[in-house]
Design a protein around this motif. Structure first.
Motif, PDB file in Angstrom:
ATOM      1  N   UNK A  75      45.178 -25.015 -29.031  1.00  0.00           N
ATOM      2  CA  UNK A  75      45.715 -23.984 -28.154  1.00  0.00           C
ATOM      3  C   UNK A  75      44.661 -22.882 -27.997  1.00  0.00           C
ATOM      4  N   UNK A  76      44.513 -22.332 -26.792  1.00  0.00           N
ATOM      5  CA  UNK A  76      43.522 -21.263 -26.601  1.00  0.00           C
ATOM      6  C   UNK A  76      43.879 -20.038 -27.439  1.00  0.00           C
ATOM      7  N   UNK A  77      42.930 -19.490 -28.180  1.00  0.00           N
ATOM      8  CA  UNK A  77      43.216 -18.304 -28.997  1.00  0.00           C
ATOM      9  C   UNK A  77      43.207 -17.040 -28.151  1.00  0.00           C
ATOM     10  N   UNK A  78      43.715 -15.959 -28.728  1.00  0.00           N
ATOM     11  CA  UNK A  78      43.767 -14.670 -28.036  1.00  0.00           C
ATOM     12  C   UNK A  78      42.475 -13.893 -28.284  1.00  0.00           C
ATOM     13  N   UNK A  79      42.001 -13.195 -27.252  1.00  0.00           N
ATOM     14  CA  UNK A  79      40.847 -12.320 -27.415  1.00  0.00           C
ATOM     15  C   UNK A  79      41.348 -10.923 -27.762  1.00  0.00           C
ATOM     16  N   UNK A 100      38.173 -21.608 -33.861  1.00  0.00           N
ATOM     17  CA  UNK A 100      37.642 -22.303 -35.025  1.00  0.00           C
ATOM     18  C   UNK A 100      37.636 -23.811 -34.776  1.00  0.00           C
ATOM     19  N   UNK A 101      37.007 -24.544 -35.692  1.00  0.00           N
ATOM     20  CA  UNK A 101      37.000 -26.007 -35.605  1.00  0.00           C
ATOM     21  C   UNK A 101      38.430 -26.531 -35.712  1.00  0.00           C
ATOM     22  N   UNK A 102      38.740 -27.552 -34.924  1.00  0.00           N
ATOM     23  CA  UNK A 102      40.105 -28.069 -34.845  1.00  0.00           C
ATOM     24  C   UNK A 102      40.054 -29.585 -34.989  1.00  0.00           C
ATOM     25  N   UNK A 103      40.805 -30.128 -35.953  1.00  0.00           N
ATOM     26  CA  UNK A 103      40.835 -31.568 -36.192  1.00  0.00           C
ATOM     27  C   UNK A 103      42.267 -32.069 -36.067  1.00  0.00           C
ATOM     28  N   UNK A 104      42.437 -33.196 -35.360  1.00  0.00           N
ATOM     29  CA  UNK A 104      43.777 -33.732 -35.118  1.00  0.00           C
ATOM     30  C   UNK A 104      43.678 -35.258 -35.059  1.00  0.00           C
ATOM     31  N   UNK A 118      34.787 -28.723 -31.862  1.00  0.00           N
ATOM     32  CA  UNK A 118      33.979 -27.638 -32.425  1.00  0.00           C
ATOM     33  C   UNK A 118      33.579 -26.690 -31.307  1.00  0.00           C
ATOM     34  N   UNK A 119      33.949 -25.390 -31.392  1.00  0.00           N
ATOM     35  CA  UNK A 119      33.514 -24.455 -30.356  1.00  0.00           C
ATOM     36  C   UNK A 119      32.003 -24.248 -30.417  1.00  0.00           C
ATOM     37  N   UNK A 120      31.341 -24.363 -29.262  1.00  0.00           N
ATOM     38  CA  UNK A 120      29.881 -24.247 -29.245  1.00  0.00           C
ATOM     39  C   UNK A 120      29.385 -23.080 -28.393  1.00  0.00           C
ATOM     40  N   UNK A 121      30.210 -22.581 -27.475  1.00  0.00           N
ATOM     41  CA  UNK A 121      29.796 -21.396 -26.718  1.00  0.00           C
ATOM     42  C   UNK A 121      31.014 -20.687 -26.151  1.00  0.00           C
ATOM     43  N   UNK A 122      30.804 -19.427 -25.796  1.00  0.00           N
ATOM     44  CA  UNK A 122      31.891 -18.562 -25.336  1.00  0.00           C
ATOM     45  C   UNK A 122      31.386 -17.769 -24.132  1.00  0.00           C
ATOM     46  N   UNK A 170      36.174 -20.797 -23.688  1.00  0.00           N
ATOM     47  CA  UNK A 170      35.566 -21.400 -24.871  1.00  0.00           C
ATOM     48  C   UNK A 170      35.183 -22.836 -24.539  1.00  0.00           C
ATOM     49  N   UNK A 171      33.954 -23.217 -24.852  1.00  0.00           N
ATOM     50  CA  UNK A 171      33.483 -24.573 -24.618  1.00  0.00           C
ATOM     51  C   UNK A 171      33.440 -25.317 -25.950  1.00  0.00           C
ATOM     52  N   UNK A 172      34.168 -26.420 -25.985  1.00  0.00           N
ATOM     53  CA  UNK A 172      34.267 -27.224 -27.199  1.00  0.00           C
ATOM     54  C   UNK A 172      33.516 -28.545 -27.022  1.00  0.00           C
ATOM     55  N   UNK A 173      32.753 -28.922 -28.048  1.00  0.00           N
ATOM     56  CA  UNK A 173      32.232 -30.282 -28.162  1.00  0.00           C
ATOM     57  C   UNK A 173      33.235 -31.086 -28.973  1.00  0.00           C
ATOM     58  N   UNK A 174      33.347 -32.373 -28.672  1.00  0.00           N
ATOM     59  CA  UNK A 174      34.331 -33.206 -29.366  1.00  0.00           C
ATOM     60  C   UNK A 174      33.651 -34.416 -30.003  1.00  0.00           C
ATOM     61  N   UNK A 175      34.197 -34.821 -31.135  1.00  0.00           N
ATOM     62  CA  UNK A 175      33.765 -36.031 -31.831  1.00  0.00           C
ATOM     63  C   UNK A 175      35.016 -36.798 -32.245  1.00  0.00           C
ATOM     64  N   UNK A 176      34.847 -38.063 -32.548  1.00  0.00           N
ATOM     65  CA  UNK A 176      35.971 -38.873 -33.001  1.00  0.00           C
ATOM     66  C   UNK A 176      35.516 -39.836 -34.082  1.00  0.00           C
TER      67      UNK A 176
END
Length: 221
Positions: A75-79, A100-104, A118-122, A170-176
């Motif tokens: 979920x997008x966090x609040x600024x 923060x890093x999010x794993x599901x 993993x957030x990589x840029x804002x 927020x730009x997230x990179x994803x891995x699996x």
């Protein structure tokens, strides 16, 4: 020793991939692991059509793209704006977003996997036409152990009083991981946090003979 089942574009380590792909989405593509299914369009033509067609390749999660895992996104966090949602004209207002890093866990192509974002840029939008991209989500003045109105990597100074809607993308990179080690997911996922309203005020100062504690009825008290 590097995990032999983890393959990142350009023979990068995970740390290199996360750092370099923050501002270059072209490097965010996934690499197919040895023995994996070929990318669509790269299959070789059938040389002997008389022979029975080969069985369809088993689903391969390493071919997934960011669209395939978007449903697992955090979920997008609040600024948050410091101090307390109020700033002063000409002085830094500090902004922090708790990303923060999010794993599901879930399924890709009906195959159970663990997905890590993993957030990589804002990209901060300060609401006055000014934007800034950073690799930092911001840090509170208290955590930095600095006085209020200290400039930070994510702070902004406003030139006019008023109310401004501040947001951040927020730009997230994803891995699996499907059980054989982590592999990158092609693309970056962009999530926009809900905006917050910051009120910027003009503050006038004047020299006085006594403080308000000494003279509660004095000027400005």
């Amino acid at each position: 020793m590097r995990d032999p089942d983890a393959f990142y574009p350009g023979s990068r380590t995970r740390e290199e991939w996360l750092a370099e792909c923050a501002f270059d989405q072209a490097c965010g593509g996934a690499t197919i692991t040895p023995g994996g299914a070929p990318l669509p369009g790269t299959e070789q033509a059938e040389q002997q059509p008389a022979e029975p067609a080969p069985a369809p390749a088993a689903p391969d999660p390493t071919t997934a793209t960011i669209e395939d895992v978007a449903e697992f996104a955090p979920d997008p966090p609040q600024v948050v704006g410091e101090p307390d949602g109020i700033g002063v004209v000409g002085m830094p207002t500090n902004f922090v977003v708790d990303a923060t890093e999010h794993t599901v866990t879930g399924d890709i192509f009906d195959i159970p996997v663990t997905v890590r974002f993993t957030p990589v840029s804002y990209v901060f939008d300060y609401g006055d036409g000014t934007r800034r991209e950073t690799t930092s989500p911001g840090t509170s003045w208290q955590d930095l152990d600095v006085p209020q109105f200290t400039a930070t990597d994510t702070s902004h100074s406003y030139g006019e009083p008023g109310e401004y809607e501040v947001g951040v993308t927020i730009r997230y990179a994803a891995e699996a991981d499907a059980g054989g080690g982590w592999f990158p997911i092609a693309g970056l996922l962009e999530l926009t946090a809900p905006t917050t309203v910051i009120r910027i005020v003009d503050v006038d100062t004047a020299l006085v003979e006594r403080t308000c504690a000494e003279d509660p009825s004095g000027p400005g008290c």
